[in-house]
Design a protein around this motif. Structure first.
Motif, PDB file in Angstrom:
ATOM      1  N   SER A 107       0.844  -1.191   0.000  1.00  0.00           N
ATOM      2  CA  SER A 107       0.000   0.000   0.000  1.00  0.00           C
ATOM      3  C   SER A 107       0.877   1.237   0.000  1.00  0.00           C
ATOM      4  N   LEU A 108       0.317   2.352  -0.489  1.00  0.00           N
ATOM      5  CA  LEU A 108       1.008   3.645  -0.417  1.00  0.00           C
ATOM      6  C   LEU A 108       0.279   4.599   0.533  1.00  0.00           C
ATOM      7  N   ASP A 109      -0.625   4.060   1.319  1.00  0.00           N
ATOM      8  CA  ASP A 109      -1.389   4.840   2.295  1.00  0.00           C
ATOM      9  C   ASP A 109      -0.721   4.668   3.655  1.00  0.00           C
ATOM     10  N   GLU A 110      -0.139   5.737   4.187  1.00  0.00           N
ATOM     11  CA  GLU A 110       0.583   5.643   5.460  1.00  0.00           C
ATOM     12  C   GLU A 110      -0.306   5.100   6.577  1.00  0.00           C
ATOM     13  N   ARG A 111      -1.583   5.448   6.555  1.00  0.00           N
ATOM     14  CA  ARG A 111      -2.510   4.964   7.576  1.00  0.00           C
ATOM     15  C   ARG A 111      -2.679   3.447   7.489  1.00  0.00           C
ATOM     16  N   ILE A 112      -2.805   2.936   6.263  1.00  0.00           N
ATOM     17  CA  ILE A 112      -2.959   1.492   6.069  1.00  0.00           C
ATOM     18  C   ILE A 112      -1.659   0.766   6.430  1.00  0.00           C
ATOM     19  N   LEU A 113      -0.538   1.323   6.044  1.00  0.00           N
ATOM     20  CA  LEU A 113       0.751   0.710   6.364  1.00  0.00           C
ATOM     21  C   LEU A 113       0.931   0.581   7.870  1.00  0.00           C
ATOM     22  N   ALA A 161      -1.462   0.577  10.239  1.00  0.00           N
ATOM     23  CA  ALA A 161      -2.451  -0.333  10.815  1.00  0.00           C
ATOM     24  C   ALA A 161      -2.061  -1.792  10.626  1.00  0.00           C
ATOM     25  N   ASN A 162      -1.347  -2.079   9.546  1.00  0.00           N
ATOM     26  CA  ASN A 162      -0.959  -3.456   9.232  1.00  0.00           C
ATOM     27  C   ASN A 162       0.473  -3.778   9.642  1.00  0.00           C
ATOM     28  N   HIS A 163       1.077  -2.887  10.445  1.00  0.00           N
ATOM     29  CA  HIS A 163       2.420  -3.111  11.008  1.00  0.00           C
ATOM     30  C   HIS A 163       3.471  -3.332   9.926  1.00  0.00           C
ATOM     31  N   ARG A 164       3.338  -2.593   8.820  1.00  0.00           N
ATOM     32  CA  ARG A 164       4.259  -2.805   7.705  1.00  0.00           C
ATOM     33  C   ARG A 164       5.671  -2.351   8.050  1.00  0.00           C
ATOM     34  N   GLY A 165       5.806  -1.278   8.819  1.00  0.00           N
ATOM     35  CA  GLY A 165       7.129  -0.859   9.263  1.00  0.00           C
ATOM     36  C   GLY A 165       7.958  -0.147   8.214  1.00  0.00           C
ATOM     37  N   ILE A 166       7.332   0.274   7.124  1.00  0.00           N
ATOM     38  CA  ILE A 166       8.032   0.996   6.057  1.00  0.00           C
ATOM     39  C   ILE A 166       7.172   2.189   5.655  1.00  0.00           C
ATOM     40  N   GLY A 167       7.798   3.342   5.449  1.00  0.00           N
ATOM     41  CA  GLY A 167       7.071   4.518   5.011  1.00  0.00           C
ATOM     42  C   GLY A 167       7.141   4.713   3.513  1.00  0.00           C
ATOM     43  N   LEU A 180      -6.683  -4.782   2.859  1.00  0.00           N
ATOM     44  CA  LEU A 180      -5.923  -4.792   4.103  1.00  0.00           C
ATOM     45  C   LEU A 180      -6.749  -4.141   5.213  1.00  0.00           C
ATOM     46  N   LEU A 181      -6.334  -4.334   6.439  1.00  0.00           N
ATOM     47  CA  LEU A 181      -7.032  -3.727   7.576  1.00  0.00           C
ATOM     48  C   LEU A 181      -7.086  -2.212   7.397  1.00  0.00           C
ATOM     49  N   GLY A 182      -8.286  -1.644   7.502  1.00  0.00           N
ATOM     50  CA  GLY A 182      -8.462  -0.206   7.378  1.00  0.00           C
ATOM     51  C   GLY A 182      -8.792   0.272   5.981  1.00  0.00           C
ATOM     52  N   ALA A 183      -8.692  -0.610   4.993  1.00  0.00           N
ATOM     53  CA  ALA A 183      -8.954  -0.217   3.603  1.00  0.00           C
ATOM     54  C   ALA A 183     -10.422  -0.424   3.255  1.00  0.00           C
ATOM     55  N   THR A 184     -10.847   0.261   2.210  1.00  0.00           N
ATOM     56  CA  THR A 184     -12.163   0.064   1.606  1.00  0.00           C
ATOM     57  C   THR A 184     -11.952  -0.105   0.109  1.00  0.00           C
ATOM     58  N   ALA A 242      -8.109   4.182  -5.173  1.00  0.00           N
ATOM     59  CA  ALA A 242      -7.298   5.406  -5.201  1.00  0.00           C
ATOM     60  C   ALA A 242      -5.827   5.085  -4.947  1.00  0.00           C
ATOM     61  N   ASP A 243      -5.575   4.132  -4.051  1.00  0.00           N
ATOM     62  CA  ASP A 243      -4.207   3.736  -3.707  1.00  0.00           C
ATOM     63  C   ASP A 243      -3.502   3.124  -4.920  1.00  0.00           C
ATOM     64  N   TYR A 244      -4.218   2.245  -5.624  1.00  0.00           N
ATOM     65  CA  TYR A 244      -3.627   1.607  -6.806  1.00  0.00           C
ATOM     66  C   TYR A 244      -3.373   2.630  -7.903  1.00  0.00           C
TER      67      TYR A 244
END
Length: 611
Positions: A316-322, A324-330, A356-360, A366-368
């Protein structure tokens, strides 16, 4: 079996063409009716191996069949299993590295302790890897044999190395792994050498006490897996103990294996030089990594290893989604990774996830769109997956408390169709589903034909699809005078790109080239870390489609008709017209000889031609 082959050959001689599937089926069913018994006597998948065995091991008897080279080619096309495997022009082989601790702990990621992080032992490539002790030599030789028996040409091979973050593994293991991949390709020309080496390796692993049978492995890992699934132990600490990762554990066979799983760069480079002219050549080499592991030093190492493409887990390129999913990368670090990969010449292959968690569905669309349109990204390829809920992941708790739900089938199909429609003509969507078995998915999409459902939805819409995979010429053929050269220019944050493509009627794509012209300001600002100088353009990929043609063989398909050479010449003209004085190509080991014939000379990590 032999009578069935003679019947098929008779029909081929009568029509001078490969048999259609229904015609082949009629011959097989007729023969099975002649031979009474409780099971089918003849099956399509058995016919080609039978023919190959007769030709290789009973040549005198085979010669009595009087099969000409042209008839044999038609027979192979008739009996080939899963022809899509090599329809894009290259035989692709996927291998896995051994399990190893992961530098991340993403919420959705499976924690199967028998596999590298994020993979599950029931996935097809994972099963093959486990049966072969994750040994690269055994995996490659077994897979190439299978493809040969299925009727595929395996002269040109793209190697895909999966297993999480490549740079997390010790460098000695990385070098050894690539050393064994090239050794396997080089040995494939001699069946005796392959069998001798394979048996030696199997004995080594067995003597070390390392299991490879499904039931044995299930029993071995059951208790540890139960602790991880229950949350009583982490994946990393468990894998570190089971596979002795960087530690010494008495009685652990993987400690013994680590002693021989090592090699040096000079040893690897000797095998690479040999692969330039062997029967089975590496024409592409892919590894999997995380954006935060992409650095100039690591990219230089990857080039020495022979790599040409990076698969990067973006998701994902959404900081909020990243978060929430513990991605650990900005997102900023992702941009840096794309910029470095482009400048180093690598093809970029992004992993992107929906649901992913938090996405719709709306936020995912929009993210894609941002991924494929923003100049920081614009990947060359994309793996586009819906999130699948697997037991033992952190996402399970969110499903149970209602804070996450899987998209409905229609929501998912509509979303993926929209994603396809906004994908530009220089990007290829390689996959839309992971090979996760339905019984491993707790909820969500379990349909393996998801892409077909998306294609059906697209067919209902009037909008054209520009994405590469949908336009590949695949099994078709087009005369050179039917092709037109199209050039698509686009900007990224640090390069001017030109995508050159041969287009056949119906907007089918017969071949393409990716030309990258770095921005001078970017080169000046990072010159100490880069392997190229100002004024040097880069060919990042040349690909010509059509059924795989053997090395030094011609044919009516797109391959071997000079299309690649013409693309290269046009790319050189464009780079020269834009003021560049030299052009590099990120050649694979097995394509070095081809580029030398096009005027390129070996030059460090690349091959270069003066403009």
């Amino acid at each position: 079996m032999e009578k069935t082959l003679h019947n098929i050959l008779g029909e081929i001689r009568r029509t001078n063409a490969p048999l259609a599937p229904d015609a082949l089926d009629r011959i097989i069913r007729a023969r099975n009716r002649e031979v009474a018994g409780p099971v089918r006597y003849v099956a399509k998948k058995k016919l080609l191996p039978f023919y190959q065995e007769a030709k290789e091991h009973r040549p005198e008897h085979w010669r009595t069949w009087g099969v000409s080279p042209a008839e044999e080619a038609l027979l192979v096309r008739t009996l080939q299993v899963k022809p899509r495997r090599t329809a894009s022009g290259v035989a692709t082989v996927t291998v896995l590295t051994k399990p190893w601790p992961c530098s991340s702990a993403c919420l959705y990621c499976p924690n199967d302790v028998r596999m590298p992080k994020s993979y599950l032992h029931d996935e097809p490539a994972c099963q093959r890897a486990e049966r072969n002790w994750f040994d690269p030599y055994l995996q490659i030789t077994a897979r190439l044999r299978t493809l040969h028996q299925m009727g595929h040409v395996t002269d040109k091979v793209e190697l895909i190395v999966l297993g999480g973050t490549w740079s997390d593994y010790p460098e000695a293991y990385q070098i050894w792994y690539m050393h064994e991949l090239f050794r396997a390709l080089n040995d494939m020309g001699c069946e005796t050498a392959v069998e001798r080496e394979s048996e030696t390796r199997r004995k080594q692993y067995r003597d070390a006490g390392i299991a490879c049978e499904r039931d044995d492995l299930a029993n071995w890992a059951a208790e540890a897996q139960a602790r991880v699934t229950a949350g009583d132990a982490s994946y990393n600490e468990t894998v570190r103990s089971l596979y002795a990762c960087g530690t010494h554990v008495d009685g652990n066979g993987w400690v013994a294996a680590a002693q021989w799983q090592t090699a040096t760069f000079p040893q690897l480079e000797a095998l690479q030089r040999k692969n330039e002219s062997t029967e089975h050549r590496c024409v592409g080499l892919v590894v999997e990594t995380r954006p935060d592991a992409v650095t100039p030093k690591r990219l230089a190492t990857l080039r020495r290893l022979g790599c040409t493409k990076l698969q990067m887990g973006i998701q994902s390129l959404d900081e909020r989604i990243l978060a929430a999913n513990h991605r650990g990368i900005g997102v900023d670090r992702m941009q840096q990774a794309f910029e470095l990969a482009r400048i180093f010449g690598f093809k970029t292959h992004a992993h992107f996830m929906t649901n992913l968690l938090g996405a719709t569905p709306e936020s995912d669309a929009a993210d894609y769109r941002r991924m494929v349109e923003h100049p920081a990204f614009k990947p060359d390829e994309i793996k586009l997956y819906p999130c699948a809920l697997v037991d033992g992941t952190g996402l399970v708790a969110h499903w149970r408390d209602g804070s996450w739900r899987p998209y409905t089938e229609q929501e998912l199909v509509n979303l993926l169709a929209e994603d396809v429609l906004v994908t530009p003509p220089f990007t290829r969507i390689s996959r839309m589903i992971r090979d996760i078995s339905a019984h491993d998915i707790m909820t969500g999409n379990k349909k393996v034909n998801l892409r077909q459902l998306v294609d059906l939805e697209l067919a209902k819409r009037s909008e054209p699809v520009q994405e590469i995979r949908s336009r590949e010429i695949a099994f078709g053929a087009a005369a050179n005078d039917e092709l037109s050269l199209s050039e698509i220019a686009y900007e990224t944050t640090n390069t001017h790109e030109v995508f050159l493509q041969w287009v056949a009627p119906g907007n089918r794509i017969a071949g393409f080239l990716r030309l990258s012209m770095p921005n001078a300001d970017y080169i000046d600002a990072h010159v100490a870390d880069l392997p190229i100088d100002a004024g040097e353009a880069m060919i990042r990929e040349v690909h010509v489609y059509g059924r795989v043609a053997g090395l030094h063989q011609g044919g009516q398909n797109a391959q071997h008709r000079g299309l690649g050479r013409m693309l290269i010449e046009r790319a050189c003209d464009i780079a020269r017209d834009n003021g560049y004085t030299a052009i590099n190509v990120i050649s694979a080991i097995g394509t070095r000889g081809y580029y030398r014939k096009q005027g390129f000379a070996d030059n460090g990590l690349y091959q270069q031609r003066s403009l």
